[in-house]
Design a protein around this motif. Structure first.
Motif, PDB file in Angstrom:
ATOM      1  N   GLY A   1       0.709  -1.238  -0.167  1.00  0.00           N
ATOM      2  CA  GLY A   1      -0.070   0.005  -0.271  1.00  0.00           C
ATOM      3  C   GLY A   1       0.635   1.596  -0.145  1.00  0.00           C
ATOM      4  O   GLY A   1       0.318   2.460  -0.188  1.00  0.00           O
ATOM      5  N   LYS A   2       2.187   1.302   0.006  1.00  0.00           N
ATOM      6  CA  LYS A   2       3.022   2.385   0.081  1.00  0.00           C
ATOM      7  C   LYS A   2       3.016   2.627  -1.336  1.00  0.00           C
ATOM      8  O   LYS A   2       3.375   2.158  -2.305  1.00  0.00           O
ATOM      9  N   GLU A   3       3.028   3.984  -1.022  1.00  0.00           N
ATOM     10  CA  GLU A   3       3.155   4.649  -3.021  1.00  0.00           C
ATOM     11  C   GLU A   3       4.343   5.727  -2.856  1.00  0.00           C
ATOM     12  O   GLU A   3       4.777   6.725  -1.616  1.00  0.00           O
ATOM     13  N   ILE A   4       4.609   5.376  -3.568  1.00  0.00           N
ATOM     14  CA  ILE A   4       6.293   5.632  -4.661  1.00  0.00           C
ATOM     15  C   ILE A   4       6.085   7.090  -5.655  1.00  0.00           C
ATOM     16  O   ILE A   4       5.325   6.286  -6.494  1.00  0.00           O
ATOM     17  N   GLU A   5       6.459   7.724  -5.352  1.00  0.00           N
ATOM     18  CA  GLU A   5       6.191   9.263  -6.395  1.00  0.00           C
ATOM     19  C   GLU A   5       6.966   8.941  -7.077  1.00  0.00           C
ATOM     20  O   GLU A   5       8.610   8.251  -7.005  1.00  0.00           O
ATOM     21  N   THR A   6       6.685   8.659  -8.888  1.00  0.00           N
ATOM     22  CA  THR A   6       7.464   7.969 -10.144  1.00  0.00           C
ATOM     23  C   THR A   6       7.196   9.616 -11.264  1.00  0.00           C
ATOM     24  O   THR A   6       5.925   9.837 -11.582  1.00  0.00           O
ATOM     25  N   GLU A   7       8.182   9.661 -11.642  1.00  0.00           N
ATOM     26  CA  GLU A   7       8.184  10.012 -13.418  1.00  0.00           C
ATOM     27  C   GLU A   7       8.275   8.803 -14.438  1.00  0.00           C
ATOM     28  O   GLU A   7       8.182   9.126 -15.883  1.00  0.00           O
ATOM     29  N   LYS A   8       8.547   7.572 -14.031  1.00  0.00           N
ATOM     30  CA  LYS A   8       9.045   7.021 -15.410  1.00  0.00           C
ATOM     31  C   LYS A   8       7.686   6.163 -15.262  1.00  0.00           C
ATOM     32  O   LYS A   8       6.937   6.115 -14.351  1.00  0.00           O
ATOM     33  N   ALA A   9       6.785   5.803 -16.629  1.00  0.00           N
ATOM     34  CA  ALA A   9       5.930   5.457 -17.008  1.00  0.00           C
ATOM     35  C   ALA A   9       6.199   3.908 -16.977  1.00  0.00           C
ATOM     36  O   ALA A   9       4.854   3.536 -16.526  1.00  0.00           O
ATOM     37  N   ARG A  10       7.452   3.155 -17.214  1.00  0.00           N
ATOM     38  CA  ARG A  10       6.925   1.906 -16.851  1.00  0.00           C
ATOM     39  C   ARG A  10       6.593   1.426 -15.115  1.00  0.00           C
ATOM     40  O   ARG A  10       6.547   0.543 -14.267  1.00  0.00           O
ATOM     41  N   ARG A  11       7.290   2.640 -14.597  1.00  0.00           N
ATOM     42  CA  ARG A  11       6.968   2.050 -12.908  1.00  0.00           C
ATOM     43  C   ARG A  11       5.368   2.183 -12.193  1.00  0.00           C
ATOM     44  O   ARG A  11       5.331   2.232 -11.487  1.00  0.00           O
TER      45      ARG A  11
END
Length: 291
Positions: free
Chosen positions: A183-193
Motif C-alpha cells: 500500500g505504500k505509494e512511491i512518486e515516480t516520473e517513469k511511465a513503466r513504473r
C-alpha cells in the motif's frame, strides 16, 4: 238731293272704318300686353328655377364635403345627399312654377344644418379621442422602452450573476505513483513504473454560488490519445463526453481541495492531458509528462 245722300253714305263708311280702326288698336294693345305678361312670367320662372338649382347645388356640395371626411355619419350623409340629387332632377324636369319646391328645399336645408352640427360634434369628439389615444400611445411607448430597458438590465444582471455563480476550478496537479503491495505509494516520473495517477484540484470559494453536491467529470488522455479510466460516455445538450472518472464534492461556498486516484497499468511515455468538466462545460485543464 243725291249729293246729300252720297255725302251721308261716305260719312257712315268713314265712321265704320274709324270704329274698326279703334277696335284693331285696342286688340293689338291687349295682345301686346298679354305677351309682355307671359314673357315676364317665363322670365320670373326661369330666374326662380336657377335660384332653386343654385340652393340645391350648394346643399349637395356641403354634403359631398362632409362625406369626404369619412366620419361615422357618412351613411346618413349619403342618404340626405341622394335626396338633394333627386330633387335637383325633379326641378330640372319642371316647366312651370318651381315655388312648390321651396318648402322641400327649406326642409332639406334645416336637415343639413342639424346634420352638419352633429357631424362637427363628432369630429371634435374624434379629435379629443385621437389626442387621448396619441397621449396613451406615447405613454405606452415610453413604458415599453422602460420595460425593455429593465428587461435588458435584468438579463445582463442575470448573466453576471450566472457567470459569477459558476465555480472556479484551479491548480490542477497530476502525479504518477508506484503503489506497492503493502500500500505504500512511491512518486515516480517513469511511465513503466507507474500504476496509479493522482489528480488533485481546488474549487474556489464563492458566496453567490449555490451550495450542495457538485459533480465534476475528469477526463485523462494519454500520449496515444486514449481516454484512461472508466471510459464512460454521457451527453449534455447533444454533446457527448467520454470521461475517466467523476468526483462529487459537498460544496458549502468555501474553498475545497479535491484529490482522486486513477489506477492503471502499461502507462506509455509522453504527454498526458487532464480536462475537468462541469457537466458539458470545460472548466479547467492541464498536462503532465511521463518519461
Amino acid at each position: 238731293m243725291e249729293n246729300k245722300q252720297s255725302s251721308s253714305g261716305l260719312k257712315a263708311v268713314i265712321a265704320v272704318l274709324a270704329v274698326l280702326l279703334v277696335g284693331s288698336l285696342v286688340y293689338i294693345f291687349k295682345i301686346s300686353s298679354d305677351t309682355e305678361k307671359v314673357q315676364t312670367v317665363l322670365t320670373t320662372t326661369e330666374t326662380e328655377k336657377e335660384s332653386v338649382m343654385k340652393d340645391l347645388e350648394q346643399l349637395k356640395a356641403t354634403y359631398d364635403a362632409a362625406i369626404a371626411e369619412n366620419t361615422s355619419m357618412s351613411d346618413e350623409l349619403i342618404q340626405e345627399r341622394d335626396k338633394v340629387v333627386n330633387l335637383m332632377a325633379e326641378v330640372k324636369k319642371s316647366k312651370g312654377d318651381v315655388s312648390t319646391f321651396k318648402n322641400q328645399i327649406n326642409l332639406l336645408q334645416n336637415k343639413m344644418k342639424a346634420m352638419m352640427a352633429e357631424n362637427e360634434g363628432l369630429k371634435n369628439q374624434n379629435k379629443v379621442l385621437k389626442t387621448q389615444r396619441d397621449s396613451t400611445a406615447v405613454i405606452l411607448t415610453e413604458s415599453k422602452k422602460y420595460n425593455e430597458a429593465l428587461v435588458g438590465q435584468n438579463d445582463e444582471l442575470a448573466k453576471v450573476v450566472e457567470k459569477g455563480a459558476k465555480l472556479t476550478v484551479l491548480n490542477i496537479q497530476s502525479s504518477a505513483y508506484k503503489v506497492r503491495s503493502s500500500g505504500k505509494e512511491i512518486e515516480t516520473e517513469k511511465a513503466r513504473r507507474t500504476n496509479m495517477l493522482k489528480i488533485s484540484f481546488t474549487i474556489a470559494g464563492n458566496q453567490i454560488a449555490q451550495s450542495g453536491d457538485k459533480t465534476y467529470y475528469v477526463q485523462v488522455i494519454d500520449s496515444k490519445n486514449n481516454v484512461l479510466g472508466e471510459k464512460k460516455n454521457i451527453s449534455f445538450d447533444g454533446k457527448d463526453l467520454t470521461y475517466s472518472f467523476t468526483s462529487t464534492v459537498k460544496y458549502e461556498n468555501k474553498t475545497v481541495q479535491v484529490s482522486e486516484n486513477l489506477p492503471g497499468k502499461d502507462f506509455a511515455p509522453g504527454t498526458y492531458y487532464v480536462n475537468i468538466f462541469d457537466k458539458g462545460d470545460l472548466v479547467s485543464k492541464s498536462s503532465f509528462t511521463l518519461k
